[in-house]
Design a protein around this motif. Structure first.
Motif, PDB file in Angstrom:
ATOM      1  N   LEU A   1      -1.812  10.422   0.191  1.00 31.92           N
ATOM      2  CA  LEU A   1      -3.141   9.933  -0.167  1.00 31.92           C
ATOM      3  C   LEU A   1      -4.041   9.882   1.059  1.00 31.92           C
ATOM      4  N   ALA A   2      -3.523   9.369   2.159  1.00 28.90           N
ATOM      5  CA  ALA A   2      -4.305   9.291   3.395  1.00 28.90           C
ATOM      6  C   ALA A   2      -4.663  10.674   3.913  1.00 28.90           C
ATOM      7  N   GLU A   3      -3.712  11.590   3.844  1.00 29.55           N
ATOM      8  CA  GLU A   3      -3.965  12.960   4.302  1.00 29.55           C
ATOM      9  C   GLU A   3      -5.032  13.631   3.454  1.00 29.55           C
TER      10      GLU A   3
ATOM     11  N   ALA B   1      -8.319   1.061   0.018  1.00 29.62           N
ATOM     12  CA  ALA B   1      -9.127   0.106   0.769  1.00 29.62           C
ATOM     13  C   ALA B   1      -8.786   0.161   2.256  1.00 29.62           C
ATOM     14  N   VAL B   2      -7.496   0.248   2.563  1.00 33.57           N
ATOM     15  CA  VAL B   2      -7.061   0.332   3.964  1.00 33.57           C
ATOM     16  C   VAL B   2      -7.489   1.665   4.572  1.00 33.57           C
ATOM     17  N   ILE B   3      -7.306   2.734   3.834  1.00 37.87           N
ATOM     18  CA  ILE B   3      -7.706   4.063   4.317  1.00 37.87           C
ATOM     19  C   ILE B   3      -9.208   4.111   4.594  1.00 37.87           C
ATOM     20  N   ASP B   4     -10.005   3.594   3.666  1.00 37.58           N
ATOM     21  CA  ASP B   4     -11.458   3.602   3.832  1.00 37.58           C
ATOM     22  C   ASP B   4     -11.885   2.748   5.021  1.00 37.58           C
ATOM     23  N   ALA B   5     -11.166   1.675   5.282  1.00 40.64           N
ATOM     24  CA  ALA B   5     -11.474   0.833   6.437  1.00 40.64           C
ATOM     25  C   ALA B   5     -11.243   1.595   7.739  1.00 40.64           C
TER      26      ALA B   5
ATOM     27  N   ILE C   1       0.814  -1.216   0.000  1.00 46.29           N
ATOM     28  CA  ILE C   1       0.000   0.000   0.000  1.00 46.29           C
ATOM     29  C   ILE C   1       0.847   1.265   0.000  1.00 46.29           C
ATOM     30  N   ALA C   2       2.138   1.124   0.255  1.00 49.68           N
ATOM     31  CA  ALA C   2       3.013   2.295   0.171  1.00 49.68           C
ATOM     32  C   ALA C   2       2.960   2.894  -1.229  1.00 49.68           C
ATOM     33  N   HIS C   3       2.700   2.038  -2.242  1.00 47.42           N
ATOM     34  CA  HIS C   3       2.709   2.513  -3.629  1.00 47.42           C
ATOM     35  C   HIS C   3       1.491   2.077  -4.448  1.00 47.42           C
ATOM     36  N   ASP C   4       0.726   1.111  -3.961  1.00 53.26           N
ATOM     37  CA  ASP C   4      -0.445   0.603  -4.688  1.00 53.26           C
ATOM     38  C   ASP C   4      -1.683   1.383  -4.236  1.00 53.26           C
ATOM     39  N   GLU C   5      -2.146   2.295  -5.088  1.00 55.74           N
ATOM     40  CA  GLU C   5      -3.231   3.187  -4.685  1.00 55.74           C
ATOM     41  C   GLU C   5      -4.534   2.441  -4.407  1.00 55.74           C
ATOM     42  N   ARG C   6      -4.834   1.421  -5.192  1.00 51.02           N
ATOM     43  CA  ARG C   6      -6.099   0.708  -4.996  1.00 51.02           C
ATOM     44  C   ARG C   6      -6.161   0.060  -3.608  1.00 51.02           C
ATOM     45  N   GLN C   7      -5.130  -0.692  -3.271  1.00 51.13           N
ATOM     46  CA  GLN C   7      -5.127  -1.330  -1.959  1.00 51.13           C
ATOM     47  C   GLN C   7      -4.981  -0.305  -0.842  1.00 51.13           C
TER      48      GLN C   7
END
Length: 255
Positions: free
Chosen positions: A154-156, A129-133, A120-126
């Motif tokens: 991305l998270a910010e 998913a973690v951020i939305d969780a 997830i450090a570089h895979d935006e799709r995954q």
């Protein structure tokens, strides 16, 4: 030069009669504990024991969420559908929150483990998913991620607070990425060398890469892997050198 730094370690990873690391010793040194949630490691009874020990030491607790991979210790890449990955992370957060409540502590942040962390450090799709969780469970939980990686921005952008992490016992490439575990020299075992590298990090904001080049790294927290055979001694040497040099070691949740 930073005057305050957090030390964290991956704990709660024992499973039944199988022991991983020395949680009791590490909890007397670190200020934040990334506690397994049962997907890559950790049995309910063992996780609860670690949480109780963290409470007694005043160590902050984070959820060490992972791919469902007990056999591979969460270090195998998985191409999981977004909705499934989101549900997996929600499930793990809920489980750890329940155990934490029973232990008298609260889950204060989220740090993905192993292959999930690196993917997830570089895979935006995954990553999404973690951020939305996390957002679905508690939008106030900060996400700990690899220093300089795209997931932090991305998270910010989605409203999550983020914390940049540097690994004490891992080698870095000059571009700021970790040297793969399969490569020679990826894991550092010399406690004195590791301590000096981390002092360099705190003093001048970076470390010397495996290519011999100074590499800038932002650090809100420093991780010492609990499964490294010399983890306790490494953590002890790092903390002792910091305190000798007047650097305060405390959880990132306190500053």
């Amino acid at each position: 030069m930073m005057k305050t730094i957090d030390l964290n370690s991956d704990l709660g990873e024992s499973f039944g009669s199988w022991t991983m690391g020395n949680d009791a010793a590490m909890l007397a040194i670190v200020t934040s504990a990334n506690v397994a949630c049962g997907f890559h490691a950790g049995s309910p009874a063992g996780i609860l024991e670690t949480l109780r020990a963290a409470q007694s030491h005043g160590v902050k607790v984070g959820a060490h969420v992972a791919y469902p991979d007990l056999v591979g210790f969460g270090r195998r890449n998985m191409d999981i559908a977004s909705d499934e990955l989101k549900a997996d992370v929600i499930y793990q957060l809920g489980a750890l929150q329940g155990l934490a409540k029973a232990a008298g502590v609260s889950v204060r942040y989220v740090k993905p483990h192993g292959a999930l962390y690196n993917t997830i450090a570089h895979d935006e799709r995954q990553a999404l998913a973690v951020i939305d969780a996390i957002l679905a469970v508690d939008s106030q939980l900060p996400l700990v991620g690899l220093s300089g990686s795209p997931i932090l921005k991305l998270a910010e952008s989605r409203g999550l607070k983020t914390l940049s992490e540097v690994f004490a016992d891992r080698a870095y490439h000059a571009d700021g990425t970790l040297v793969a575990r399969k490569d020679s020299g990826s894991v550092l075992h010399d406690a004195d060398l590791v301590a000096k590298r981390m002092l360099q990090l705190v003093r001048v904001g970076g470390v010397t890469s495996i290519e011999g080049i100074f590499t800038p790294l932002k650090a809100d927290s420093i991780c010492v892997h609990g499964d490294n055979p010399g983890a306790v001694e490494i953590a002890r040497r790092v903390r002792a050198l910091f305190e000798k040099e007047g650097i305060t070691v405390q959880s990132f949740m306190d500053y």
